[in-house]
Design an enzyme around this catalytic site. Structure first.
Site, PDB file in Angstrom:
ATOM      1  N   GLU A  96      41.559  19.162  41.756  1.00 25.83           N
ATOM      2  CA  GLU A  96      42.205  20.117  42.657  1.00 25.83           C
ATOM      3  C   GLU A  96      42.381  21.433  41.908  1.00 25.83           C
ATOM      4  OE1 GLU A  96      46.091  19.063  44.186  1.00 25.83           O
ATOM      5  OE2 GLU A  96      46.018  20.669  45.660  1.00 25.83           O
ATOM      6  N   GLY A 105      52.014  19.833  36.672  1.00 26.34           N
ATOM      7  CA  GLY A 105      52.928  18.709  36.461  1.00 26.34           C
ATOM      8  C   GLY A 105      52.208  17.384  36.575  1.00 26.34           C
ATOM      9  N   ALA A 106      51.506  17.190  37.686  1.00 24.01           N
ATOM     10  CA  ALA A 106      50.834  15.927  37.919  1.00 24.01           C
ATOM     11  C   ALA A 106      49.892  16.067  39.103  1.00 24.01           C
ATOM     12  CB  ALA A 106      51.857  14.827  38.217  1.00 24.01           C
ATOM     13  N   MET A 107      49.070  15.030  39.316  1.00 23.71           N
ATOM     14  CA  MET A 107      48.050  15.112  40.356  1.00 23.71           C
ATOM     15  C   MET A 107      47.914  13.787  41.085  1.00 23.71           C
ATOM     16  SD  MET A 107      45.868  16.947  41.876  1.00 23.71           S
ATOM     17  CE  MET A 107      44.977  16.261  43.272  1.00 23.71           C
ATOM     18  N   GLU A 108      47.836  13.896  42.411  1.00 23.20           N
ATOM     19  CA  GLU A 108      47.929  12.722  43.287  1.00 23.20           C
ATOM     20  C   GLU A 108      46.607  12.023  43.583  1.00 23.20           C
ATOM     21  OE1 GLU A 108      48.383  15.985  44.253  1.00 23.20           O
ATOM     22  OE2 GLU A 108      47.603  16.315  46.280  1.00 23.20           O
ATOM     23  N   GLU A 152      54.182  12.610  43.755  1.00 21.33           N
ATOM     24  CA  GLU A 152      52.766  12.205  43.727  1.00 21.33           C
ATOM     25  C   GLU A 152      52.551  10.955  44.558  1.00 21.33           C
ATOM     26  OE1 GLU A 152      51.019  14.544  42.654  1.00 21.33           O
ATOM     27  OE2 GLU A 152      52.633  15.542  41.540  1.00 21.33           O
ATOM     28  N   HIS A 195      52.417  11.770  48.233  1.00 23.72           N
ATOM     29  CA  HIS A 195      51.164  12.401  48.643  1.00 23.72           C
ATOM     30  C   HIS A 195      50.166  11.388  49.210  1.00 23.72           C
ATOM     31  CE1 HIS A 195      51.103  16.637  47.853  1.00 23.72           C
ATOM     32  NE2 HIS A 195      51.281  16.572  46.541  1.00 23.72           N
ATOM     33  N   GLU A 222      51.778  20.302  50.442  1.00 23.02           N
ATOM     34  CA  GLU A 222      52.737  20.533  49.356  1.00 23.02           C
ATOM     35  C   GLU A 222      54.157  20.792  49.858  1.00 23.02           C
ATOM     36  OE1 GLU A 222      52.171  19.558  46.598  1.00 23.02           O
ATOM     37  OE2 GLU A 222      49.980  19.557  46.442  1.00 23.02           O
TER      38      GLU A 222
END
Ligand code: PHE
Ligand code: ZN
Length: 889
Positions: A128, A268-271, A305, A308, A327
């Site tokens: 992303e 921060g992080a990814m789903e 996450e 999501h 988001e």
């Protein structure tokens, strides 16, 4: 070398569906540091069987090896290849197989986008928003949804663990010490949700039984030595899964859920579907190394996450302009989750504080954009507080307007209509509207207009008529490209307090001539009314009020606006601080009073006059801390959330003149018995527990300690040193260190050295040490910053290091804004150096200069000069170019 294409601005209004669907994608990776080969086999379905338009594939820094159509190789001289695109023409009009061979170089990829090699030794992906095009040629856009199967081959000793999305369907050994794994994801998805991880990783394993009785394997992967630090994250994951079932009826949909922690990550992080990838700092925690703030962030982001999976993955975005669709909604969901797990008012206060400091200022600057932007050059630049935080406020307003049940109905309809689709913000709006037969049309302007509305509310009480009139006026400031605004729909939550401080019962409302009877959502008597303000000027009149009320406006911050209340007096504010049943507004009243006080004291401090804090305010603050004597106050305050006490006790000293600030703080510790608060709230239990009660206690104690230390007296320093040495967890240790670091001198230097010595092997703790130094207001700190750039603990390639050392520096008053421009110059140097490695992070850094027009004259020209220097640098990334050029425009 392929033809180089220039940066291009992309517009929402130009959206067109693709001419080709991708049905299935089979990927094969042969991993190696220097050269990884990727072969993709795509089943392509032309949209139209009578013509075959060119198929344009995105690709960047990817070397093309071959192209086959239905197994037949195309001559490479016959395809069109530029630095950004591969265009194929003369394609079949019937479904066909497209096979593409390509090559990439993970080791030299420092952008941390696409496939890269982490400093920890593992391979990792981040796709992303538009990173998949750095892996292979593809239609890299979210409305292209396909079923992925991924085969990974790699050296078995170096990369024993091979992960991708979905279920593991095959694995085994190969020649030359290699092995392979094949993963199949049964859900179709856009390529931005693709992920691959390969490395030496160990997992913490657990299971979750869904409410329909399915067992889900949960695994959190880290290097072996970090596994003990994943307990909290695992707990948070299980809480998230349960919460989504309880609150939204949403269950997890696969048998396996993986989380991987990486030390080098831009965000921060990814789903990614069933393979979330996290920045280590949002997974790893132990009492000794992480603070309450870290624990809370981990809980919120693990939730985010996970949520999501439905809001983002099962229902995704049609195009990147719709980013807030996933988001804003998912932030709203994680906020609600954290509220339910901890303290609702404390969470709300924190979220609103962030919105006001970061988002309101973004919305008033050169990068102001609507929740749904109209255009972008680099999408990475639009992962903003506007899209996330203001977007969450927009979602929250639906709930405020429709009620919890109405909101849930809207969510149910959204999933019923759109599961498996890539949709728009209007689709979400329509689901909310249709499920509730509501008329909200003006509300859509929240998505299209930038700028924070200013809502002015004034009141008049008519004793004879026993009526109370609330007059509202809204105005939205102009923003770049949007000089004129239309009024939007603002839900204004109002409570009215009687002279005893109780909520009056609101029975009838005259609204623009029509009479409405008021009830709360359960049909009982209303104590808070939601006024729907949707015109530029509007009046509402409450009837049947026996006395003149004290109004509590915008309860729980019911809309992201700047509220102006010319008829609310200081006495009203103090009354609200004491009595409001809306805890958010109690905090708000204290903040408003505190700000007024500071603004009054600053000019006095500058004129060297005597400074005094009104006793009523001191008394209010004493009572908040539980030190008041007035019994009716006391009763209210005893029931006040512990965390709220601590939040209410802070009174925005940031904006103030140093002397006004110090003297105000100096008086408070004396008057508020802060020493007592420190000793009373010390824990006798060396065991750390992360729960609301203990968090609130630590927070109040550490706040008091900080204020005490601002006195810079021998006994306050001694107290802080004692707290520092006796601390049994990072929350208390770091708070004591921060308190000590307010004052320059040997004590500060020694404490910092001691802290580093103790924690030098814990990179996440060392980051806190960097933050503390970079945010310092000690004059001449730029020198120290340059020294720290060369310190062994710093690494420009690691975003967490940059966010720790450079980010906080740019928020300092004294040093970033040093009169000689040295702060701006420092930032420009760092930005340019960083841009060669990681444009995404560089562009976040340069944003600090973008509000230069708000600086004083001398600083304006210094900051502008640095921005110009950046903008005209050869080989600048599109990311930094977009921010620098828009800031200068
Ligand atoms: N989609 C991620 C989130 O908010 C954020 C992110 C965006 C991460 C882009 C990496 C790159 O959950
Ligand atoms: Zn998100």
């Amino acid at each position: 070398m392929a033809v180089k294409e220039a940066p291009k601005e992309i517009f929402l209004k130009d959206y067109k569906p693709t001419g080709y669907h991708f049905d299935t994608v089979e990927l094969k990776f042969v991993l190696s540091e220097k050269k990884t080969t990727v072969v993709s086999k795509i089943r392509v379905l032309p949209r139209n069987s009578s013509e075959s338009p060119p198929l344009v594939l995105d690709g960047r820094d990817v070397k093309l090896l071959f192209v086959k159509i239905n197994g037949e190789e195309r001559k490479l001289e016959e395809v069109e290849l530029t630095s950004r695109h591969l265009t194929l023409k003369s394609l079949p009009v019937q479904p066909f197989d497209l096979e593409i061979g390509s090559e990439i170089h993970p080791e030299t990829n420092l952008s941390l986008e696409g496939l890269y090699k982490s400093s920890s030794g593992m391979f990792c992906t981040q796709c992303e928003a538009e990173g998949f095009r750095k892996i292979t040629f593809y239609q890299d856009r979210p409305d292209v949804m396909a079923k992925f199967t991924t085969r990974i081959e790699a050296d078995k000793a170096q990369y024993p663990v091979l992960l991708s999305n979905g279920n593991l369907i095959d694995s085994g050994d190969l020649e030359n010490g290699f092995h392979y794994a094949v993963w199949e994801d049964p859900f179709k998805k856009p390529c931005y949700l693709f992920a691959l991880v390969a490395g030496q990783l160990t997992s913490r394993d657990d299971t979750f039984k869904t409410r329909s009785g399915r067992d889900v394997q949960l695994r959190i992967w880290t290097p072996a030595q970090d596994v003990p630090k994943t307990e909290h994250a695992m707990h948070a994951l299980k809480l998230s899964m349960k919460w989504d079932e309880d609150v939204y009826g949403l269950e997890y949909d696969l048998d396996l859920f993986n989380i991987v922690a990486v030390p080098d990550f831009n965000m921060g992080a990814m789903e990614n579907k069933s393979l979330n990838i996290f920045n280590s700092k949002l997974v790893l925690a132990s009492a000794e190394t992480a603070t309450d703030v870290d624990y809370a962030a981990i809980l919120g982001v693990i939730g985010h996450e996970y949520f999501h999976n439905w809001t983002g993955n099962r229902v995704t975005c049609r195009d990147w302009f719709q980013l807030s669709l996933k988001e804003g909604l998912t932030v709203f969901r994680d906020q609600e989750f954290s509220s339910d797990m901890g303290s609702r008012p404390v969470k709300r206060i924190g979220d609103v504080a962030l919105l006001r400091t970061a988002q309101f200022s973004e919305d008033a600057g050169p990068m102001a954009h609507p929740v749904r932007p109209h255009s972008y050059i680099k999408m990475d630049n639009f992962y903003t507080v506007t899209v996330y935080e203001k977007g969450a406020e927009v979602v929250r307003m639906y709930q405020t307007l429709l009620g919890k049940d109405g909101f849930r109905k809207g969510m149910d309809l959204y999933f019923e209509r759109h599961d498996g689709q890539a949709v728009t913000c209007e689709d979400f709006f329509a689901a909310m509207r249709d499920a509730n037969s509501a008329n909200l049309s003006v509300f859509l302007r929240w998505y299209s207009q930038a700028g924070t509305p200013i809502l002015t509310v004034s009141t008049a009480y008519d004793a004879a008529a026993r009526s109370y009139t609330v007059k509202c006026k809204q105005e939205i400031p102009s923003t770049p490209g949007q000089p004129v605004k239309e009024p939007t729909l603002i839900p204004l939550a109002v409570g009215l307090l009687n002279s005893k401080g109780e909520d009056m019962v609101l029975t009838e409302l005259l609204d623009g001539g029509s009479l409405k009877s008021l009830k709360d959502t359960a049909g009982g008597p209303a104590k808070t009314a939601v006024l729907v303000v949707d015109k530029e000027e509007q009046e509402f009149t409450f009837l049947n009020l026996p006395e003149k009320p004290v109004p509590s406006f915008l309860r729980n911050f019911s809309a992201p606006v700047r509220l102006v209340t010319p008829t609310v007096t200081d006495d009203d504010l103090l009354f609200l601080l004491a009595h409001d049943s809306d805890e958010f507004n109690r905090w708000e009243a204290g903040q408003t009073m505190g700000r007024k006080l500071m603004l009054d004291l600053i000019p006095k401090a500058q004129r060297n006059e005597q400074l005094a804090v009104p006793s009523a305010f001191v008394e209010g603050m004493r009572r908040i801390c539980g030190k008041g004597t007035n019994t009716s106050w006391r009763k209210r305050t005893d029931g006040l959330d512990g965390g709220c006490r601590s939040r209410c006790s802070t009174y925005c000293p940031k904006i103030c003149d140093k002397r006004a600030c110090v003297e105000t703080e100096a008086r408070f510790p004396e008057n508020c018995e802060y020493r007592l608060i420190v000793t009373e709230n010390r824990s006798s239990d060396p065991h750390y527990t992360f729960d609301h009660k203990n968090k609130a206690r630590r927070s109040l104690k550490n706040l008091a300690l900080g204020y005490l230390c601002s006195l810079d007296e021998a006994d306050t320093t001694e107290l802080a040193l004692k707290e520092y040495k006796s601390a049994t967890n990072m929350t208390d240790q770091f708070a004591a260190l921060s308190s000590l670091c307010q004052n320059p001198g040997d004590v500060r230097d020694e404490a910092l050295a001691n802290f580093y010595e103790q924690w030098k092997d814990e990179t996440l703790v060392v980051n806190k040490w960097l933050v503390l130094q970079s945010m310092s207001d000690i004059p001449g700190n730029v020198k120290n910053m340059r020294r720290l750039l060369d310190h062994p603990s710093f690494d420009m390639k690691n975003p967490n290091k940059v966010y720790s050392l450079i980010g906080p520096f740019c928020r300092t008053a004294v040093n970033f804004h040093a009169k000689d421009g040295s702060g701006y110059e420092f930032l420009a140097e760092v930005t340019l150096q960083l841009d060669k490695m990681n444009p995404q992070v560089a562009s976040r850094m340069v944003s600090s200069l973008s509000r230069w027009k708000r600086f004083d004259e001398g600083r304006q020209s210094l900051a502008k000069a640095q921005l110009e220097r950046i903008a005209k640098t050869d080989g600048l990334s599109e990311n930094v170019f977009e921010i620098a050029s828009k800031s200068l425009a």
